[in-house]
Scaffold this motif. Structure first.
Motif, PDB file in Angstrom:
ATOM      1  N   GLY A  60      -3.800  26.799  34.924  1.00 30.78           N
ATOM      2  CA  GLY A  60      -3.297  28.008  34.285  1.00 30.78           C
ATOM      3  C   GLY A  60      -3.659  29.308  34.958  1.00 30.78           C
ATOM      4  N   ALA A  61      -4.336  29.256  36.102  1.00 30.74           N
ATOM      5  CA  ALA A  61      -4.743  30.470  36.809  1.00 30.74           C
ATOM      6  C   ALA A  61      -4.293  30.416  38.265  1.00 30.74           C
ATOM      7  N   ILE A  62      -4.148  31.589  38.872  1.00 28.38           N
ATOM      8  CA  ILE A  62      -3.751  31.693  40.273  1.00 28.38           C
ATOM      9  C   ILE A  62      -5.007  31.657  41.133  1.00 28.38           C
ATOM     10  N   HIS A  63      -5.131  30.644  41.965  1.00 26.32           N
ATOM     11  CA  HIS A  63      -6.286  30.517  42.855  1.00 26.32           C
ATOM     12  C   HIS A  63      -5.884  31.004  44.246  1.00 26.32           C
ATOM     13  N   LEU A  78     -10.644  34.847  45.001  1.00 26.91           N
ATOM     14  CA  LEU A  78     -10.134  35.468  43.781  1.00 26.91           C
ATOM     15  C   LEU A  78      -9.357  34.458  42.932  1.00 26.91           C
ATOM     16  N   VAL A  79      -9.625  34.467  41.637  1.00 32.17           N
ATOM     17  CA  VAL A  79      -8.894  33.636  40.676  1.00 32.17           C
ATOM     18  C   VAL A  79      -8.337  34.553  39.599  1.00 32.17           C
ATOM     19  N   VAL A  80      -7.014  34.585  39.474  1.00 33.43           N
ATOM     20  CA  VAL A  80      -6.337  35.500  38.551  1.00 33.43           C
ATOM     21  C   VAL A  80      -5.829  34.729  37.340  1.00 33.43           C
ATOM     22  N   GLU A  81      -6.296  35.128  36.179  1.00 32.85           N
ATOM     23  CA  GLU A  81      -5.885  34.464  34.948  1.00 32.85           C
ATOM     24  C   GLU A  81      -4.479  34.915  34.547  1.00 32.85           C
ATOM     25  N   ALA A  82      -3.758  34.027  33.852  1.00 32.95           N
ATOM     26  CA  ALA A  82      -2.421  34.357  33.369  1.00 32.95           C
ATOM     27  C   ALA A  82      -2.470  35.589  32.478  1.00 32.95           C
ATOM     28  N   ALA A  83      -1.494  36.488  32.689  1.00 30.09           N
ATOM     29  CA  ALA A  83      -1.332  37.731  31.920  1.00 30.09           C
ATOM     30  C   ALA A  83      -2.322  38.810  32.313  1.00 30.09           C
ATOM     31  N   ARG A  84      -3.256  38.516  33.204  1.00 24.08           N
ATOM     32  CA  ARG A  84      -4.253  39.519  33.593  1.00 24.08           C
ATOM     33  C   ARG A  84      -3.897  40.065  34.974  1.00 24.08           C
ATOM     34  N   GLY A  85      -4.057  41.364  35.142  1.00 23.05           N
ATOM     35  CA  GLY A  85      -3.752  41.970  36.424  1.00 23.05           C
ATOM     36  C   GLY A  85      -2.264  41.925  36.731  1.00 23.05           C
ATOM     37  N   LEU A  86      -1.901  42.413  37.916  1.00 23.96           N
ATOM     38  CA  LEU A  86      -0.499  42.458  38.306  1.00 23.96           C
ATOM     39  C   LEU A  86       0.069  41.057  38.501  1.00 23.96           C
ATOM     40  N   GLY A  87      -0.674  40.197  39.208  1.00 28.91           N
ATOM     41  CA  GLY A  87      -0.201  38.847  39.467  1.00 28.91           C
ATOM     42  C   GLY A  87      -0.107  38.005  38.210  1.00 28.91           C
TER      43      GLY A  87
END
Length: 307
Positions: A60-63, A78-87
């Motif tokens: 569920g996150a962008i690695h 960097l690991v970007v969680e869904a709905a958080r940040g631009l990505g």
């Protein structure tokens, strides 16, 4: 700024290994992460943005496993969680998102300011990688100064995203078939329907490869084709050794003919003239010393040229 720290992994190489393991790809084999890395490198080459990075979705996150053009190590792991940040917004909305002035952007959360601003990025453009209706990852373009994003920049970024999407879709289908048949590969022969499905996939790969201009992508497709051809070989058929080399177009046409397609249908599939298809078929038949297209297909399969 009240921004929380981004999740950090041990480093980009460890992250790549984790993605490879998650997708079932051995370290020495072509992986989804390598396809992503090629796409990120293409972003820097084709757009006016000096830095690009991207990651596939895992749990569920962008690695983020691929970074090109960065001046610091702020984006590493960097690991970007869904709905958080631009990505994360691009991921759940399944559409591109742009922050011309990232620092002051109000439409996104700023969980990842330490990573993005630490690299000195002012403008950030995020494009989701859509595969069969779901977002499989996100690729980013960034600049160290505020920069407008018009068609000149957006078009090549979308093209890179589309190419990666197509490759992942093909890889998914190949992996699905390999997984389905992994336990069934031991018997002497595969079920006829399974083998026919593999041959249809092979022909589709050939038709896609025929219109791909990027030599690196063509090489990837070629590797997948060889895997399919090896998987669908019938051990009951007597193999032969032939010192024959078919041209890419001869192989494209013969692969379609193997499915029973007419010359007109092959011409439509490969965007060729019907007379050209006939010429390629005759050339392949001559090389294989076959008097009919059916005999040419049989000989090519026995020689391991076709699945």
């Amino acid at each position: 700024m009240g921004a929380s720290l981004p999740h950090q992994a041990p480093g980009p190489e460890s992250a790549r290994a984790g993605v490879r393991a998650a997708f079932g790809a051995p370290d020495d084999d072509l992986s989804d992460a390598q396809a992503l890395d090629h796409a990120v490198a293409e972003l820097v080459r084709r757009t006016r943005f000096p830095v690009a990075f991207g990651g596939l979705v895992l749990d569920g996150a962008i690695h983020v496993t691929s970074i090109h053009g960065a001046r610091t190590h702020s984006l590493d792991g960097l690991v970007v969680e869904a709905a958080r940040g631009l990505g994360g917004r691009a991921l759940i909305e399944q559409r591109p998102r742009l922050a011309i002035d990232y620092r002051s952007a109000r439409s996104i959360t700023h969980d990842y300011d330490r990573a993005v601003l630490g690299e000195g990025i002012a403008t950030l453009f995020a494009v989701p990688i859509m595969v069969t209706g779901r977002a499989r990852g996100v690729i980013y373009c960034g600049s160290w100064a505020e920069a407008p994003v018009g068609d000149v920049v957006a078009r090549p970024a979308f093209a890179v995203a589309d190419e990666l999407s197509s490759e992942l879709r093909i890889r998914d289908e190949v992996q699905r078939r390999l997984t389905r048949n992994r336990g069934a590969a031991a018997p002497a022969t595969l079920p006829a329907a399974t083998r026919e499905g593999l041959r249809e996939t092979y022909a589709e790969l050939r038709s896609i490869s025929a219109i791909v201009a990027d030599p690196a992508v063509r090489a990837r497709l070629d590797r997948l084709e060889h895997r399919l051809a090896a998987l669908s070989q019938d051990p009951a058929e007597q193999s032969v050794e032939l010192d024959v080399r078919l041209s890419p177009r001869e192989l494209d046409v013969l692969a379609c003919a193997a499915l029973g397609s007419t010359n007109a249908e092959i011409a439509t599939a490969l965007d060729l003239k019907e007379g050209t298809v006939k010429s390629y078929l005759q050339s392949a038949m001559a090389k294989l010393d076959a008097s009919t297209r059916h005999a040419a297909v049989v000989m090519a399969r026995r020689a391991g040229i076709l699945p």
